[in-house]
Design a protein around this motif. Structure first.
Motif, PDB file in Angstrom:
ATOM      1  N   ARG A 110      31.497  50.179  51.380  1.00 38.22           N
ATOM      2  CA  ARG A 110      32.124  51.329  50.737  1.00 38.22           C
ATOM      3  C   ARG A 110      32.114  51.153  49.230  1.00 38.22           C
ATOM      4  O   ARG A 110      31.654  50.140  48.720  1.00 38.22           O
ATOM      5  CB  ARG A 110      33.556  51.453  51.231  1.00 38.22           C
ATOM      6  CG  ARG A 110      34.361  50.241  50.849  1.00 38.22           C
ATOM      7  CD  ARG A 110      35.764  50.264  51.351  1.00 38.22           C
ATOM      8  NE  ARG A 110      36.303  48.928  51.071  1.00 38.22           N
ATOM      9  CZ  ARG A 110      37.482  48.700  50.552  1.00 38.22           C
ATOM     10  NH1 ARG A 110      38.269  49.680  50.283  1.00 38.22           N
ATOM     11  NH2 ARG A 110      37.881  47.482  50.310  1.00 38.22           N
ATOM     12  N   GLY A 111      32.677  52.123  48.550  1.00 36.36           N
ATOM     13  CA  GLY A 111      32.891  52.007  47.112  1.00 36.36           C
ATOM     14  C   GLY A 111      31.634  52.190  46.284  1.00 36.36           C
ATOM     15  O   GLY A 111      30.544  52.413  46.791  1.00 36.36           O
ATOM     16  N   GLU A 112      31.846  52.094  45.011  1.00 33.15           N
ATOM     17  CA  GLU A 112      30.776  52.257  44.032  1.00 33.15           C
ATOM     18  C   GLU A 112      30.335  50.891  43.516  1.00 33.15           C
ATOM     19  O   GLU A 112      31.141  49.974  43.405  1.00 33.15           O
ATOM     20  CB  GLU A 112      31.270  53.103  42.848  1.00 33.15           C
ATOM     21  CG  GLU A 112      31.636  54.518  43.222  1.00 33.15           C
ATOM     22  CD  GLU A 112      30.442  55.340  43.642  1.00 33.15           C
ATOM     23  OE1 GLU A 112      29.364  55.175  43.045  1.00 33.15           O
ATOM     24  OE2 GLU A 112      30.588  56.135  44.579  1.00 33.15           O
ATOM     25  N   VAL A 113      29.069  50.784  43.187  1.00 30.08           N
ATOM     26  CA  VAL A 113      28.556  49.555  42.589  1.00 30.08           C
ATOM     27  C   VAL A 113      29.107  49.463  41.173  1.00 30.08           C
ATOM     28  O   VAL A 113      29.022  50.416  40.403  1.00 30.08           O
ATOM     29  CB  VAL A 113      27.018  49.557  42.564  1.00 30.08           C
ATOM     30  CG1 VAL A 113      26.494  48.306  41.874  1.00 30.08           C
ATOM     31  CG2 VAL A 113      26.463  49.672  43.965  1.00 30.08           C
ATOM     32  N   PRO A 150      33.874  43.694  37.533  1.00 27.74           N
ATOM     33  CA  PRO A 150      35.314  43.555  37.746  1.00 27.74           C
ATOM     34  C   PRO A 150      35.728  42.089  37.666  1.00 27.74           C
ATOM     35  O   PRO A 150      34.891  41.194  37.818  1.00 27.74           O
ATOM     36  CB  PRO A 150      35.516  44.098  39.167  1.00 27.74           C
ATOM     37  CG  PRO A 150      34.213  43.847  39.844  1.00 27.74           C
ATOM     38  CD  PRO A 150      33.169  44.030  38.770  1.00 27.74           C
ATOM     39  N   PRO A 151      37.005  41.828  37.444  1.00 21.36           N
ATOM     40  CA  PRO A 151      37.461  40.433  37.468  1.00 21.36           C
ATOM     41  C   PRO A 151      37.383  39.883  38.882  1.00 21.36           C
ATOM     42  O   PRO A 151      37.298  40.643  39.854  1.00 21.36           O
ATOM     43  CB  PRO A 151      38.912  40.530  36.981  1.00 21.36           C
ATOM     44  CG  PRO A 151      39.320  41.918  37.321  1.00 21.36           C
ATOM     45  CD  PRO A 151      38.081  42.763  37.200  1.00 21.36           C
ATOM     46  N   GLY A 152      37.382  38.582  39.008  1.00 22.41           N
ATOM     47  CA  GLY A 152      37.334  37.977  40.340  1.00 22.41           C
ATOM     48  C   GLY A 152      35.952  38.093  40.944  1.00 22.41           C
ATOM     49  O   GLY A 152      34.942  38.010  40.254  1.00 22.41           O
ATOM     50  N   CYS A 153      35.902  38.310  42.233  1.00 22.03           N
ATOM     51  CA  CYS A 153      34.626  38.454  42.935  1.00 22.03           C
ATOM     52  C   CYS A 153      33.973  39.774  42.542  1.00 22.03           C
ATOM     53  O   CYS A 153      34.608  40.827  42.563  1.00 22.03           O
ATOM     54  CB  CYS A 153      34.855  38.403  44.454  1.00 22.03           C
ATOM     55  SG  CYS A 153      33.343  38.666  45.400  1.00 22.03           S
ATOM     56  N   PHE A 195      31.923  41.513  44.159  1.00 21.25           N
ATOM     57  CA  PHE A 195      31.752  42.403  45.301  1.00 21.25           C
ATOM     58  C   PHE A 195      33.081  43.003  45.769  1.00 21.25           C
ATOM     59  O   PHE A 195      33.104  43.864  46.635  1.00 21.25           O
ATOM     60  CB  PHE A 195      31.076  41.639  46.445  1.00 21.25           C
ATOM     61  CG  PHE A 195      30.619  42.505  47.592  1.00 21.25           C
ATOM     62  CD1 PHE A 195      29.687  43.500  47.399  1.00 21.25           C
ATOM     63  CD2 PHE A 195      31.131  42.313  48.857  1.00 21.25           C
ATOM     64  CE1 PHE A 195      29.260  44.304  48.453  1.00 21.25           C
ATOM     65  CE2 PHE A 195      30.709  43.102  49.919  1.00 21.25           C
ATOM     66  CZ  PHE A 195      29.776  44.092  49.715  1.00 21.25           C
ATOM     67  N   GLN A 196      34.188  42.615  45.159  1.00 17.81           N
ATOM     68  CA  GLN A 196      35.502  43.003  45.665  1.00 17.81           C
ATOM     69  C   GLN A 196      35.758  44.508  45.692  1.00 17.81           C
ATOM     70  O   GLN A 196      36.549  44.973  46.494  1.00 17.81           O
ATOM     71  CB  GLN A 196      36.613  42.280  44.886  1.00 17.81           C
ATOM     72  CG  GLN A 196      36.504  42.417  43.391  1.00 17.81           C
ATOM     73  CD  GLN A 196      37.573  43.273  42.768  1.00 17.81           C
ATOM     74  OE1 GLN A 196      38.166  44.125  43.409  1.00 17.81           O
ATOM     75  NE2 GLN A 196      37.815  43.045  41.500  1.00 17.81           N
ATOM     76  N   THR A 197      35.093  45.291  44.869  1.00 13.85           N
ATOM     77  CA  THR A 197      35.317  46.739  44.884  1.00 13.85           C
ATOM     78  C   THR A 197      34.675  47.411  46.093  1.00 13.85           C
ATOM     79  O   THR A 197      34.979  48.556  46.391  1.00 13.85           O
ATOM     80  CB  THR A 197      34.776  47.393  43.595  1.00 13.85           C
ATOM     81  OG1 THR A 197      33.375  47.118  43.484  1.00 13.85           O
ATOM     82  CG2 THR A 197      35.515  46.874  42.371  1.00 13.85           C
ATOM     83  N   ARG A 198      33.780  46.705  46.789  1.00 15.90           N
ATOM     84  CA  ARG A 198      33.073  47.284  47.930  1.00 15.90           C
ATOM     85  C   ARG A 198      33.325  46.540  49.236  1.00 15.90           C
ATOM     86  O   ARG A 198      32.882  46.962  50.294  1.00 15.90           O
ATOM     87  CB  ARG A 198      31.566  47.280  47.652  1.00 15.90           C
ATOM     88  CG  ARG A 198      31.229  48.000  46.358  1.00 15.90           C
ATOM     89  CD  ARG A 198      29.767  48.116  46.160  1.00 15.90           C
ATOM     90  NE  ARG A 198      29.249  49.098  47.093  1.00 15.90           N
ATOM     91  CZ  ARG A 198      27.966  49.223  47.414  1.00 15.90           C
ATOM     92  NH1 ARG A 198      27.092  48.411  46.882  1.00 15.90           N
ATOM     93  NH2 ARG A 198      27.569  50.128  48.248  1.00 15.90           N
ATOM     94  N   CYS A 199      34.030  45.421  49.178  1.00  9.39           N
ATOM     95  CA  CYS A 199      34.196  44.543  50.325  1.00  9.39           C
ATOM     96  C   CYS A 199      35.331  45.005  51.240  1.00  9.39           C
ATOM     97  O   CYS A 199      36.441  45.293  50.782  1.00  9.39           O
ATOM     98  CB  CYS A 199      34.475  43.123  49.842  1.00  9.39           C
ATOM     99  SG  CYS A 199      34.581  41.915  51.172  1.00  9.39           S
ATOM    100  N   LEU A 200      35.064  45.046  52.531  1.00  8.67           N
ATOM    101  CA  LEU A 200      36.078  45.428  53.508  1.00  8.67           C
ATOM    102  C   LEU A 200      37.024  44.278  53.831  1.00  8.67           C
ATOM    103  O   LEU A 200      38.064  44.485  54.451  1.00  8.67           O
ATOM    104  CB  LEU A 200      35.413  45.925  54.793  1.00  8.67           C
ATOM    105  CG  LEU A 200      34.552  47.169  54.632  1.00  8.67           C
ATOM    106  CD1 LEU A 200      33.863  47.513  55.938  1.00  8.67           C
ATOM    107  CD2 LEU A 200      35.389  48.340  54.157  1.00  8.67           C
TER     108      LEU A 200
END
Length: 122
Positions: free
Chosen positions: A74-77, A84-87, A89-94
């Motif tokens: 999900r989410g946008e790349v 983003p801070p941290g991982c 992939f976190q904005t797209r990770c379930l």
């Protein structure tokens, strides 16, 4: 007899079915960071990072009758210039957790020659 050693780097190649036939080791990157690295067969058959799992799930099956489910992503790349801070992939990770949003994961060797950068395995 001459022995040749050949090293190739393929970038921006998302068709893992091709790579599985031409490489011994595979490195999966997301927004410029390595998220998983290991023997190609291990990553293809047992992907550990959620992004690697999504890539494997998206590999086309050469059978028009086979209906593959749409990968659960999900989410946008995020923008590579402003990740983003941290991982990354976190904005797209379930499977995102609070630590994923604040701390970048380090590479963890799960088995000899197979490492993943994901807080799920630390």
């Amino acid at each position: 007899m001459d022995i040749w050693c050949l090293n190739l780097v393929f970038t921006d190649l998302h068709d893992l079915s091709i790579l599985s036939n031409i490489s011994e080791r595979l490195m999966i990157m997301y927004l410029g960071k390595v998220v998983e690295i290991g023997h190609t067969r291990d990553i293809i058959t047992r992907p550990m990072h959620p992004y690697a799992q999504a890539l494997i799930a998206a590999v086309p099956i050469p059978d028009p009758a086979y209906e593959r489910p749409i990968p659960n992503i999900r989410g946008e790349v995020s923008q590579p210039i402003d990740p983003p801070p941290g991982c990354r992939f976190q904005t797209r990770c379930l499977k995102v957790t609070d630590i994923c949003r604040t701390r970048e994961p380090s590479m963890t060797e799960l088995e000899p020659g197979h490492s993943v950068a994901c807080h799920l395995y630390t």
